[in-house]
Design an enzyme around this catalytic site. Structure first.
Site, PDB file in Angstrom:
ATOM      1  CG  ASP A 135      -0.999  -0.687   7.659  1.00 18.61           C
ATOM      2  OD1 ASP A 135      -1.803   0.232   7.886  1.00 18.61           O
ATOM      3  OD2 ASP A 135       0.234  -0.509   7.614  1.00 18.61           O
ATOM      4  CE  LYS A 160       0.994   1.156   4.431  1.00 25.87           C
ATOM      5  NZ  LYS A 160       1.666   2.315   4.934  1.00 25.87           N
TER       6      LYS A 160
HETATM    7  P1  ATP Z   1       3.797  -0.783   7.891  1.00 23.27           P
HETATM    8  O1  ATP Z   1       3.884  -0.017   6.610  1.00 23.27           O
HETATM    9  O2  ATP Z   1       2.547  -1.627   7.997  1.00 23.27           O
HETATM   10  O3  ATP Z   1       4.043   0.014   9.113  1.00 23.27           O
HETATM   11  P2  ATP Z   1       6.298  -1.899   7.091  1.00 23.27           P
HETATM   12  O4  ATP Z   1       5.973  -2.171   5.662  1.00 23.27           O
HETATM   13  O5  ATP Z   1       7.128  -0.694   7.388  1.00 23.27           O
HETATM   14  O6  ATP Z   1       4.959  -1.856   7.913  1.00 23.27           O
HETATM   15  P3  ATP Z   1       6.864  -4.670   7.433  1.00 23.27           P
HETATM   16  O7  ATP Z   1       7.558  -5.084   6.188  1.00 23.27           O
HETATM   17  O8  ATP Z   1       5.443  -5.065   7.565  1.00 23.27           O
HETATM   18  O9  ATP Z   1       7.044  -3.123   7.699  1.00 23.27           O
HETATM   19  O10 ATP Z   1       7.733  -5.264   8.640  1.00 23.27           O
HETATM   20  C1  ATP Z   1       7.847  -4.689   9.913  1.00 23.27           C
HETATM   21  C2  ATP Z   1       8.602  -5.672  10.808  1.00 23.27           C
HETATM   22  O11 ATP Z   1       7.769  -6.801  11.038  1.00 23.27           O
HETATM   23  C3  ATP Z   1       9.862  -6.217  10.164  1.00 23.27           C
HETATM   24  O12 ATP Z   1      10.975  -5.508  10.587  1.00 23.27           O
HETATM   25  C4  ATP Z   1       9.908  -7.669  10.597  1.00 23.27           C
HETATM   26  O13 ATP Z   1      10.806  -7.841  11.680  1.00 23.27           O
HETATM   27  C5  ATP Z   1       8.519  -8.000  11.116  1.00 23.27           C
HETATM   28  N1  ATP Z   1       7.797  -9.034  10.331  1.00 23.27           N
HETATM   29  C6  ATP Z   1       7.052 -10.003  10.828  1.00 23.27           C
HETATM   30  N2  ATP Z   1       6.506 -10.753   9.871  1.00 23.27           N
HETATM   31  C7  ATP Z   1       6.890 -10.243   8.697  1.00 23.27           C
HETATM   32  C8  ATP Z   1       6.633 -10.587   7.345  1.00 23.27           C
HETATM   33  N3  ATP Z   1       5.872 -11.626   6.993  1.00 23.27           N
HETATM   34  N4  ATP Z   1       7.188  -9.814   6.385  1.00 23.27           N
HETATM   35  C9  ATP Z   1       7.948  -8.749   6.736  1.00 23.27           C
HETATM   36  N5  ATP Z   1       8.240  -8.404   8.001  1.00 23.27           N
HETATM   37  C10 ATP Z   1       7.712  -9.131   8.987  1.00 23.27           C
END
Ligand code: ATP
Length: 312
Positions: A146, A16
């Site tokens: 999210d 997103k």
């Molecule tokens: P958001 O935009 O929803 O705040 P994000 O995109 O910045 O999240 P994610 O990639 O969802 O961040 O990952 C955040 C943290 O969650 C990562 O640093 C990781 O340690 C943990 N995590 C747990 N499960 C997953 C997964 N399936 N994929 C990615 N990260 C994961």
């Protein structure tokens, strides 16, 4: 009698971008009240769920080495939550989950949420559950703000912590270049930095959502470009000052606007059309201000089954 093992189910779920992200002040519970417009992007993860004697989780692709493989993985937490919801034993899940990532990890693009949403949809199919989208969205909301949007896809207005969704009815497609950073940013760290900046001064705040909704219904990227806004941008840039250069470079390369995606550090550049996005991506990738670039468009659907041998 032979038990019939259902075939594996593969689900694709989108990243997103927040076209508008207004962050309220910190509440007593530490969360912030949000008003945001989500758009689901063509940058997607794929998750395959299958029946297995022993539970298992594997992650490959973009940033796989930084994703936890234990019970803290959001996909695994989603499987446990769904099992509990439907009366299965979450400690004895005979399920294997294989995640193929294209969405950057900790990139502000809800990659973990996409994997959780894909797992929920996959298991509903694998276990042949009779569950409506609303019920599934309720389970999703208990796991992360999210995740309901990762199920929903398209466009939506999110309030609360982002988990209360109202669909936004626009079918216009917008074209993006996404600049991926070498290291992620932690979402809680970015919110904490915003609180700090607000205690010390007045970082910019985005306006109301209505003009953004009007720009979406016009479909005009130049109109939307003027209205993109993200209250977390100042905090992400404060933690990672080099992002300022990345944002400038995208606009210099021909994008009509650039912004931090969610809590960053991914930068999203709006382009006038698909051809322009390809040109901007080519130029930006040569400037040395990001690890790599991706071309994407949105909106796309939420988590959807893409293959199951006997799906209709
Ligand atoms: P958001 O935009 O929803 O705040 P994000 O995109 O910045 O999240 P994610 O990639 O969802 O961040 O990952 C955040 C943290 O969650 C990562 O640093 C990781 O340690 C943990 N995590 C747990 N499960 C997953 C997964 N399936 N994929 C990615 N990260 C994961």
């Amino acid at each position: 009698m032979l038990a019939v093992v259902p075939p594996p189910v593969t689900v694709r779920a989108p990243a997103k971008v927040n076209l508008h992200l207004a962050v309220g002040d910190a509440r007593d519970d530490g969360y912030h009240e949000l008003a945001t417009i989500f758009q689901a992007l063509s940058l997607t993860d794929e998750v395959t769920v299958s029946v297995a004697d022993e539970p298992g989780l594997d992650v490959t692709g973009e940033g796989a080495d930084t994703v936890p493989l234990d019970s803290s993985n959001l996909a695994w937490r989603a499987a446990r939550a769904l099992a509990e919801h439907v009366g299965r034993d979450p400690d004895h899940l005979k399920v294997r989950i294989d995640i193929r990532k294209s969405i950057p990890v900790a990139g502000g693009m809800a990659g973990g949420s996409a994997d959780a949403a894909a797992t929920l949809v996959g298991l509903v199919n694998l276990w042949r559950l009779e569950m409506g989208r609303d019920e599934l969205s309720g389970v999703a909301a208990t796991l992360g703000s999210d995740i309901p949007f990762s199920l929903h896809g398209g466009y939506a207005l999110g309030t609360g912590r982002g988990e209360r969704l109202v669909p936004v009815l626009s079918r216009h497609t917008f074209h993006w270049v996404i600049a991926l950073a070498s290291r992620g940013l932690s979402t809680p760290d970015v919110f904490a930095e915003l609180d700090r900046l607000r205690r010390e001064g007045s970082p910019p705040r985005v306006g109301g959502v209505e003009p953004v909704l009007e720009a979406l219904s016009s479909g005009d990227p130049l109109q939307l470009a003027l209205l993109l806004g993200n209250d977390l941008q100042a905090a992400a840039v404060s933690l990672r000052p080099a992002l300022r250069r990345t944002l400038r470079a995208g606009v210099n390369a021909g994008a009509v606007a650039g912004m931090i995606s969610g809590s960053g550090p991914s930068c999203a550049f709006l382009c006038t059309d698909g051809d322009s996005a390809v040109r901007v991506a080519a130029e930006l990738s040569g400037v040395g201000v990001c690890r790599t670039v991706r071309v994407a468009h949105g909106p796309v659907p939420g988590a959807r089954v893409v293959s199951s041998e006997d799906s209709p």
